[in-house]
Design a protein around this motif. Structure first.
Motif, PDB file in Angstrom:
ATOM      1  N   LYS A  29      20.443  46.002  41.024  1.00  0.00           N
ATOM      2  CA  LYS A  29      20.696  46.779  39.817  1.00  0.00           C
ATOM      3  C   LYS A  29      22.011  47.525  39.967  1.00  0.00           C
ATOM      4  CE  LYS A  29      16.638  49.063  39.687  1.00  0.00           C
ATOM      5  NZ  LYS A  29      15.580  49.997  39.273  1.00  0.00           N
ATOM      6  N   ALA A  30      22.533  47.957  38.828  1.00  0.00           N
ATOM      7  CA  ALA A  30      23.714  48.820  38.828  1.00  0.00           C
ATOM      8  C   ALA A  30      23.382  50.080  38.044  1.00  0.00           C
ATOM      9  CB  ALA A  30      24.891  48.092  38.192  1.00  0.00           C
ATOM     10  N   ALA A  31      24.036  51.172  38.415  1.00  0.00           N
ATOM     11  CA  ALA A  31      23.798  52.443  37.723  1.00  0.00           C
ATOM     12  C   ALA A  31      25.114  53.035  37.251  1.00  0.00           C
ATOM     13  CB  ALA A  31      23.104  53.434  38.654  1.00  0.00           C
ATOM     14  N   LEU A  32      25.139  53.384  35.979  1.00  0.00           N
ATOM     15  CA  LEU A  32      26.227  54.197  35.466  1.00  0.00           C
ATOM     16  C   LEU A  32      25.776  55.646  35.650  1.00  0.00           C
ATOM     17  CD1 LEU A  32      28.913  53.456  34.056  1.00  0.00           C
ATOM     18  CD2 LEU A  32      27.728  53.730  31.867  1.00  0.00           C
ATOM     19  N   VAL A  33      26.609  56.443  36.291  1.00  0.00           N
ATOM     20  CA  VAL A  33      26.269  57.856  36.478  1.00  0.00           C
ATOM     21  C   VAL A  33      27.171  58.659  35.541  1.00  0.00           C
ATOM     22  CG1 VAL A  33      26.078  59.775  38.093  1.00  0.00           C
ATOM     23  CG2 VAL A  33      25.573  57.448  38.859  1.00  0.00           C
ATOM     24  N   ASP A  34      26.581  59.132  34.452  1.00  0.00           N
ATOM     25  CA  ASP A  34      27.236  59.770  33.313  1.00  0.00           C
ATOM     26  C   ASP A  34      27.988  58.714  32.487  1.00  0.00           C
ATOM     27  OD1 ASP A  34      26.146  62.138  34.156  1.00  0.00           O
ATOM     28  OD2 ASP A  34      28.048  63.134  34.611  1.00  0.00           O
ATOM     29  N   SER A  35      28.448  59.140  31.314  1.00  0.00           N
ATOM     30  CA  SER A  35      29.135  58.161  30.459  1.00  0.00           C
ATOM     31  C   SER A  35      30.332  58.764  29.728  1.00  0.00           C
ATOM     32  CB  SER A  35      28.137  57.540  29.468  1.00  0.00           C
ATOM     33  OG  SER A  35      27.655  58.511  28.554  1.00  0.00           O
ATOM     34  N   MET A  37      33.427  61.440  28.176  1.00  0.00           N
ATOM     35  CA  MET A  37      33.667  62.335  27.040  1.00  0.00           C
ATOM     36  C   MET A  37      34.144  61.569  25.811  1.00  0.00           C
ATOM     37  SD  MET A  37      35.931  65.810  27.112  1.00  0.00           S
ATOM     38  CE  MET A  37      37.303  65.086  27.995  1.00  0.00           C
ATOM     39  N   ASN A  38      34.988  60.562  26.064  1.00  0.00           N
ATOM     40  CA  ASN A  38      35.606  59.809  24.963  1.00  0.00           C
ATOM     41  C   ASN A  38      35.443  58.314  25.186  1.00  0.00           C
ATOM     42  OD1 ASN A  38      36.826  62.139  23.630  1.00  0.00           O
ATOM     43  ND2 ASN A  38      38.180  62.221  25.414  1.00  0.00           N
ATOM     44  N   THR A  39      34.298  57.910  25.694  1.00  0.00           N
ATOM     45  CA  THR A  39      34.106  56.503  26.056  1.00  0.00           C
ATOM     46  C   THR A  39      32.783  55.973  25.498  1.00  0.00           C
ATOM     47  OG1 THR A  39      35.268  57.048  28.115  1.00  0.00           O
ATOM     48  CG2 THR A  39      34.326  54.864  27.974  1.00  0.00           C
ATOM     49  N   PRO A  40      32.682  55.852  24.158  1.00  0.00           N
ATOM     50  CA  PRO A  40      31.437  55.318  23.606  1.00  0.00           C
ATOM     51  C   PRO A  40      31.134  53.901  24.088  1.00  0.00           C
ATOM     52  CG  PRO A  40      33.128  55.581  21.893  1.00  0.00           C
ATOM     53  CD  PRO A  40      33.644  56.241  23.129  1.00  0.00           C
ATOM     54  N   ASN A  41      32.177  53.180  24.560  1.00  0.00           N
ATOM     55  CA  ASN A  41      31.972  51.820  25.060  1.00  0.00           C
ATOM     56  C   ASN A  41      31.812  51.760  26.581  1.00  0.00           C
ATOM     57  OD1 ASN A  41      34.628  52.587  25.495  1.00  0.00           O
ATOM     58  ND2 ASN A  41      35.420  50.494  25.331  1.00  0.00           N
ATOM     59  N   ALA A  42      31.328  52.843  27.171  1.00  0.00           N
ATOM     60  CA  ALA A  42      31.173  52.886  28.634  1.00  0.00           C
ATOM     61  C   ALA A  42      30.316  51.724  29.137  1.00  0.00           C
ATOM     62  CB  ALA A  42      30.555  54.217  29.056  1.00  0.00           C
ATOM     63  N   ARG A  43      29.252  51.414  28.401  1.00  0.00           N
ATOM     64  CA  ARG A  43      28.362  50.332  28.849  1.00  0.00           C
ATOM     65  C   ARG A  43      29.104  48.990  28.891  1.00  0.00           C
ATOM     66  NH1 ARG A  43      22.109  49.275  27.569  1.00  0.00           N
ATOM     67  NH2 ARG A  43      21.953  47.574  29.052  1.00  0.00           N
ATOM     68  N   GLU A  44      29.813  48.729  27.817  1.00  0.00           N
ATOM     69  CA  GLU A  44      30.584  47.479  27.726  1.00  0.00           C
ATOM     70  C   GLU A  44      31.598  47.383  28.876  1.00  0.00           C
ATOM     71  OE1 GLU A  44      33.681  46.193  24.379  1.00  0.00           O
ATOM     72  OE2 GLU A  44      31.889  47.186  23.589  1.00  0.00           O
ATOM     73  N   MET A  45      32.255  48.490  29.159  1.00  0.00           N
ATOM     74  CA  MET A  45      33.238  48.495  30.257  1.00  0.00           C
ATOM     75  C   MET A  45      32.552  48.225  31.588  1.00  0.00           C
ATOM     76  SD  MET A  45      35.625  51.736  29.176  1.00  0.00           S
ATOM     77  CE  MET A  45      36.926  51.467  30.380  1.00  0.00           C
ATOM     78  N   ALA A  46      31.386  48.836  31.802  1.00  0.00           N
ATOM     79  CA  ALA A  46      30.664  48.640  33.059  1.00  0.00           C
ATOM     80  C   ALA A  46      30.190  47.196  33.184  1.00  0.00           C
ATOM     81  CB  ALA A  46      29.476  49.596  33.125  1.00  0.00           C
TER      82      ALA A  46
END
Ligand SMILES: [Zn+2]
Length: 228
Positions: A29-35, A37-46
């Motif tokens: 698995k992978a974990a994003l820790v926080d997402s 301030m100005n990155t609504p596409n954090a998931r896509e980037m990860a």
């Protein structure tokens, strides 16, 4: 758009103006820790960096840490942070985590440490594989926000003392603001500084932060923005 910086083969940091967040990969698995301030596409980037199933963990829910949360149905967070999270419009199901819980990414376990004070449900995350402590906003060399609703400097001092129970288990601190990494020896300094503020032994200058007149206690190692 956040800038992506590779730390090692399975860790990245995302620099999002004055805040950062992390992608940690295990074998399963992978974990994003926080997402951010100005990155609504954090998931896509990860998901461009890993094919592993992705979970989201929040160190806390101030608005500069949750901008990409909307792309997740569930988020691991302290239940004590829920009010703060909903106040800032946070959506989705909260998967509660508490002191001692371990999130296993497969060969990489993340241990949860409760450190309330900066916010009611702030957590730190001990990444045992890399001997790194991810500290949210609570252990950093920038200015730590300790004014306004939900902040509690006495609780912060107690939490920082609790964190010393983990001394020797990490070599570096990854904070969401300020320098990365910072060395663990900042922790006793933060305790000393916060106690000096609480006991009226420290001097402050008035500064304006987002329209609030607050006291900045600036030490050589970090600052505290306070309403005392
Ligand atoms: Zn922050």
């Amino acid at each position: 758009m956040a800038e992506i910086v590779k730390i090692n083969d399975d860790t990245w940091r995302f620099e999002d103006d004055s805040v950062r967040f992390f992608l940690l990969c295990g074998k399963d698995k992978a974990a994003l820790v926080d997402s951010g301030m100005n990155t609504p596409n954090a998931r896509e980037m990860a998901e461009k960096l890993t094919d592993l199933p992705l979970i989201l963990i929040n160190t806390h829910a101030d608005p500069d840490h949750i901008s990409g949360n909307g792309a997740f149905k569930e988020v691991y967070m302290s239940p004590a942070e829920e009010e703060n999270y909903r106040h800032f419009g946070g959506k989705g199901t909260i998967l509660p985590v508490k002191e001692g819980d371990v999130i296993d990414l497969g060969g990489r376990s993340l241990q949860i440490i409760d450190i309330p004070g900066h916010t009611p449900g702030s957590i730190a995350i001990l990444d045992e594989k890399y001997r790194v402590l991810i500290s949210g906003d609570s252990v950093e060399d920038g200015n730590i926000f300790m004014f306004g609703h939900g902040r509690d400097i006495d609780l912060y001092i107690k939490s920082m003392k609790h964190l010393t129970d983990y001394d020797g288990r990490y070599d570096e601190v990854y904070a969401m603001h300020g320098t990365i990494p910072v060395k663990p020896d900042i922790l006793p300094k933060l305790i000393e500084g916060a106690e000096a503020i609480r006991q009226g032994r420290a001097s402050a200058t008035k500064v304006n932060v987002f329209g609030n007149e607050v006291n900045l206690y600036k030490f050589s190692y970090a600052g505290f923005l306070c309403d005392i």
